[in-house]
Design a protein around this motif. Sequence first.
Motif, PDB file in Angstrom:
ATOM      1  N   VAL A  82     -53.979 100.527  13.547  1.00 22.83           N
ATOM      2  CA  VAL A  82     -53.494 102.077  14.336  1.00 22.83           C
ATOM      3  C   VAL A  82     -54.758 102.437  14.939  1.00 22.83           C
ATOM      4  O   VAL A  82     -55.629 102.654  14.041  1.00 22.83           O
ATOM      5  CB  VAL A  82     -52.653 102.967  13.290  1.00 22.83           C
ATOM      6  CG1 VAL A  82     -53.473 103.259  12.141  1.00 22.83           C
ATOM      7  CG2 VAL A  82     -52.352 104.200  14.120  1.00 22.83           C
ATOM      8  N   VAL A  83     -54.739 102.430  16.347  1.00 20.80           N
ATOM      9  CA  VAL A  83     -55.928 102.901  16.917  1.00 20.80           C
ATOM     10  C   VAL A  83     -55.960 104.081  17.592  1.00 20.80           C
ATOM     11  O   VAL A  83     -55.046 104.494  18.413  1.00 20.80           O
ATOM     12  CB  VAL A  83     -56.094 101.895  18.034  1.00 20.80           C
ATOM     13  CG1 VAL A  83     -57.604 101.928  18.685  1.00 20.80           C
ATOM     14  CG2 VAL A  83     -56.254 100.399  17.152  1.00 20.80           C
ATOM     15  N   ARG A  84     -56.823 105.158  17.141  1.00 22.99           N
ATOM     16  CA  ARG A  84     -56.948 106.362  17.957  1.00 22.99           C
ATOM     17  C   ARG A  84     -58.449 106.375  18.592  1.00 22.99           C
ATOM     18  O   ARG A  84     -59.451 106.492  17.993  1.00 22.99           O
ATOM     19  CB  ARG A  84     -56.633 107.581  17.020  1.00 22.99           C
ATOM     20  CG  ARG A  84     -56.457 108.707  18.011  1.00 22.99           C
ATOM     21  CD  ARG A  84     -56.903 110.103  17.445  1.00 22.99           C
ATOM     22  NE  ARG A  84     -58.221 110.194  17.155  1.00 22.99           N
ATOM     23  CZ  ARG A  84     -58.893 111.239  16.600  1.00 22.99           C
ATOM     24  NH1 ARG A  84     -58.175 112.209  16.164  1.00 22.99           N
ATOM     25  NH2 ARG A  84     -60.018 111.197  16.340  1.00 22.99           N
ATOM     26  N   SER A  85     -58.172 106.449  19.906  1.00 31.59           N
ATOM     27  CA  SER A  85     -59.425 106.529  20.733  1.00 31.59           C
ATOM     28  C   SER A  85     -59.115 107.352  22.124  1.00 31.59           C
ATOM     29  O   SER A  85     -58.106 107.261  22.480  1.00 31.59           O
ATOM     30  CB  SER A  85     -60.007 105.185  21.045  1.00 31.59           C
ATOM     31  OG  SER A  85     -61.158 105.464  21.789  1.00 31.59           O
ATOM     32  N   GLN A  86     -60.058 108.120  22.413  1.00 31.23           N
ATOM     33  CA  GLN A  86     -59.850 108.793  23.623  1.00 31.23           C
ATOM     34  C   GLN A  86     -59.562 108.300  24.990  1.00 31.23           C
ATOM     35  O   GLN A  86     -59.609 107.153  24.951  1.00 31.23           O
ATOM     36  CB  GLN A  86     -61.197 109.498  23.928  1.00 31.23           C
ATOM     37  CG  GLN A  86     -62.189 108.691  24.634  1.00 31.23           C
ATOM     38  CD  GLN A  86     -63.500 109.447  24.677  1.00 31.23           C
ATOM     39  OE1 GLN A  86     -63.969 110.254  24.018  1.00 31.23           O
ATOM     40  NE2 GLN A  86     -64.495 109.084  25.715  1.00 31.23           N
ATOM     41  N   PRO A 102     -51.595  98.947   7.715  1.00 31.58           N
ATOM     42  CA  PRO A 102     -52.334  98.510   9.081  1.00 31.58           C
ATOM     43  C   PRO A 102     -53.988  99.139   8.733  1.00 31.58           C
ATOM     44  O   PRO A 102     -54.157  99.856   7.576  1.00 31.58           O
ATOM     45  CB  PRO A 102     -51.708  99.677   9.959  1.00 31.58           C
ATOM     46  CG  PRO A 102     -51.119 100.494   9.357  1.00 31.58           C
ATOM     47  CD  PRO A 102     -50.625 100.076   7.735  1.00 31.58           C
ATOM     48  N   VAL A 103     -54.869  98.572   9.544  1.00 31.98           N
ATOM     49  CA  VAL A 103     -56.088  99.228   9.303  1.00 31.98           C
ATOM     50  C   VAL A 103     -56.045 100.181  10.440  1.00 31.98           C
ATOM     51  O   VAL A 103     -55.601 100.146  11.417  1.00 31.98           O
ATOM     52  CB  VAL A 103     -57.196  98.271   9.706  1.00 31.98           C
ATOM     53  CG1 VAL A 103     -58.718  98.890   9.700  1.00 31.98           C
ATOM     54  CG2 VAL A 103     -57.234  97.163   8.675  1.00 31.98           C
ATOM     55  N   SER A 104     -56.761 101.575  10.039  1.00 32.29           N
ATOM     56  CA  SER A 104     -56.756 102.751  10.814  1.00 32.29           C
ATOM     57  C   SER A 104     -58.178 102.766  11.452  1.00 32.29           C
ATOM     58  O   SER A 104     -59.204 102.806  10.751  1.00 32.29           O
ATOM     59  CB  SER A 104     -56.588 104.032   9.871  1.00 32.29           C
ATOM     60  OG  SER A 104     -56.720 104.923  10.462  1.00 32.29           O
ATOM     61  N   CYS A 153     -58.281 103.663   5.254  1.00 31.22           N
ATOM     62  CA  CYS A 153     -56.772 103.188   5.181  1.00 31.22           C
ATOM     63  C   CYS A 153     -55.990 104.369   5.789  1.00 31.22           C
ATOM     64  O   CYS A 153     -56.161 105.419   6.086  1.00 31.22           O
ATOM     65  CB  CYS A 153     -56.228 103.345   3.678  1.00 31.22           C
ATOM     66  SG  CYS A 153     -56.912 101.986   2.925  1.00 31.22           S
ATOM     67  N   PHE A 154     -54.969 103.711   6.358  1.00 37.47           N
ATOM     68  CA  PHE A 154     -53.825 104.716   7.016  1.00 37.47           C
ATOM     69  C   PHE A 154     -53.156 105.535   5.895  1.00 37.47           C
ATOM     70  O   PHE A 154     -52.722 104.880   5.038  1.00 37.47           O
ATOM     71  CB  PHE A 154     -52.883 103.696   7.596  1.00 37.47           C
ATOM     72  CG  PHE A 154     -51.931 104.403   8.540  1.00 37.47           C
ATOM     73  CD1 PHE A 154     -52.582 105.210   9.746  1.00 37.47           C
ATOM     74  CD2 PHE A 154     -50.528 104.426   8.481  1.00 37.47           C
ATOM     75  CE1 PHE A 154     -51.525 105.925  10.722  1.00 37.47           C
ATOM     76  CE2 PHE A 154     -49.843 105.068   9.117  1.00 37.47           C
ATOM     77  CZ  PHE A 154     -50.575 105.860  10.389  1.00 37.47           C
ATOM     78  N   PRO A 155     -53.016 106.565   6.035  1.00 38.76           N
ATOM     79  CA  PRO A 155     -52.152 107.612   5.209  1.00 38.76           C
ATOM     80  C   PRO A 155     -50.820 107.023   4.862  1.00 38.76           C
ATOM     81  O   PRO A 155     -50.014 106.750   5.609  1.00 38.76           O
ATOM     82  CB  PRO A 155     -51.917 108.881   5.875  1.00 38.76           C
ATOM     83  CG  PRO A 155     -52.483 108.676   7.135  1.00 38.76           C
ATOM     84  CD  PRO A 155     -52.994 107.455   7.444  1.00 38.76           C
ATOM     85  N   THR A 156     -50.524 106.839   3.422  1.00 38.91           N
ATOM     86  CA  THR A 156     -49.430 106.383   2.906  1.00 38.91           C
ATOM     87  C   THR A 156     -48.264 107.203   2.749  1.00 38.91           C
ATOM     88  O   THR A 156     -47.061 107.163   2.861  1.00 38.91           O
ATOM     89  CB  THR A 156     -49.481 105.294   1.831  1.00 38.91           C
ATOM     90  OG1 THR A 156     -50.208 106.251   0.961  1.00 38.91           O
ATOM     91  CG2 THR A 156     -50.248 104.073   2.201  1.00 38.91           C
TER      92      THR A 156
END
Length: 664
Positions: free
Chosen positions: A156-160, A324-326, A339-342
Amino acid sequence: MSSAEDQLLVNISSGLSSSSRKRGTARQRWATKWRRSSSGQHTHLNNQGLQVPPPDVADRKPEKEKKKKKETDRGKETGRSGIKTSSLFNHNPDIPELQRPVVSQVTETIFTADSFSDLQLHPHLVATLNKVLNVSTLTSVQKQTIPVLLSGRDGVVRSQTGSGKTLSYAVPVVQSLQSVQPKVSRSDGPLAVVIVPTRELAQQTFHTFQKLLKPFTWIVPGVLMGGEKRKAEKARLRKGINILVSTPGRLVDHIKHTLSIAFSAVRWLILDEADRTLDLGFEKDLTIILNSLNSAGPRRQNVLLSATLTHGVIQLAHMCLNDPVSIHVSDPASSTLACFPTSDPSPASQSESYAVPEGLKQYVVVVPSKIRLVCLAAFILDKCKFSQNNKLIVFVSSCEVVEFLHTLFTAVLSGPSTNHKPPLSFLRLHGNMKQEDVAARGLDLPQVTWIVQYTPPSAAAEYVHRVGRTARIGGRGSSLLFLTPAETTFIEELANHNISVSEMKVLDILSSLMMDDTYKGRGKYHSKSSFTALQQETRERAVVLQTHFEDFVHSGPESVQTAKKALQSFLRAYTTYPAHLKHIFHIRSLHLGHAAKSFGLRDAPQGLSAASRAHGTKQARGTKRKLSSSQTVGLLRSEFSSGLDGAKKKKKKKKALSESGEED
Ligand SMILES: Nc1ncnc2c1ncn2[C@@H]1O[C@H](COP(=O)(O)OP(=O)(O)OP(=O)(O)O)[C@@H](O)[C@H]1O
């Protein structure tokens, strides 16, 4: 927030010329004078949003003199055409002093020191990246994401915005599929499914895959999207597509109606721009797609990418990702191995910090409704006529407003072509345009220098996506948000997401009109005039420009009708702000007469109150009372039933997109 998302009015500046350079110098002289004058005097904003001498000085004038001045002022608010322009600078609400909340803005470093050749990629893939796509250095999101995906994990990828997310998944997908033995063939059908929210992005993503696959000709990419011929798409599906890029609605359409679509071999699922996909109301379609994929197929690698991690996005991630890897680029602590919040995400996560590009300067201007139109026009003239090399995108709330402003500005602001300069060029882009028109204009809008949000967005996340059209991939850019005095609390909403904006003053923007004597008023400004005289001249010029707009709008019944329609659609869109922002953007706080002025209408549309009585919602009744029966509200009839109802709103939004062909 509007029925057709992302309405754009694009203004491309005219190019360089010797005269514009001269103007640039004059502009600097003017700016220096303006600054010198303003710094030497104690001023404050009056209730017209303009700087005036302190009240004690003004109050010292004898009553008779004050009365005389008032009359003169009124006289001055007259356009040169001789037609009286109703007062532009009187009876405006006070501009509140902006409290700029302390915010530590989240920025991301775009580029790293690493290159694609440092990764374990096929040499032909690296060569293609270098030679065909002209990229060699990894961006931060690519550096963090590519190894994770190559290792086989979900992500799960968060980027601008504009940070290179597409290649961060496209490269691993191509790397993995080119190594499949025996070689991939068309008859395998889709091995990777990429879901994106809009046609525009579908096309862009498809082209990226096409380029990356140049050395791997046996892997076939394809795109499915609303607005295209289904029959042709069916034929292509039957022939075989290995990397399938699609908008959600069109894919669901094929799942339901195309027998040859089979997901039995899918090993990659990518949900790109997941926040926008949810914003556009596609969660149901995503569920259908997920169910269809889950019922068939081998173990699949899943990737979700988003510029913002809203509550909905986190829920979606929980639905479709497997351990997933966050990857949060702006947050070093949470980098690749976080870690991705479970746990079930709480709505509080909506106050997440949003990262914006480092090279982005963000501004806000608080403008009373009546002055909005001239303020926007003065800003456009400043950036595109009196300065060089700017490209602006102006976001407004509906297709009708785009059409209206496009016609108005082309007629009033373009100016004739001279020996030195071509006229200003205005382009439009909105969901109701025919697809061919849109495609012909080119969807990639490179080197945009200014993003103007003339209508505020319906969420901080939408704000981030809009400003993300500039300062892409390490570049520079600026953004300007228009707010009315009643809307200034939106700055706090942005601050809740760590977004910080600096204030521009209305009068500073309007002062660009001093650069063009087309807008000269009756005042006798010369270089030695006092600061107050300069301000007065600026106001007069704004009135002259407003009069040009009003003259154009009132030049015939058709143009009046177009302006009224645009006003109506603006009001309708205004009712669709989400519930948690209604305290900031509520139709009740709009003054119809003032809003009408910003559409070049001399008066608020009349005779519209009767139809509203049929509408029984509490809010609708409240609105009617506040806007006063003589002024409004039948005009808002349809929006009371749609705008105040969240569920219906979504359907409507999707339907409009479907009709526009942006999605279906
Ligand atoms: N490593 C790189 N070096 C140079 N340019 C790059 C690199 N990676 C991507 N780009 C270019 O940067 C631009 C933006 O990339 P991309 O569209 O993938 O960004 P994004 O993060 O998906 O943005 P958004 O969320 O706004 O869609 C594209 O034109 C792309 O070709």
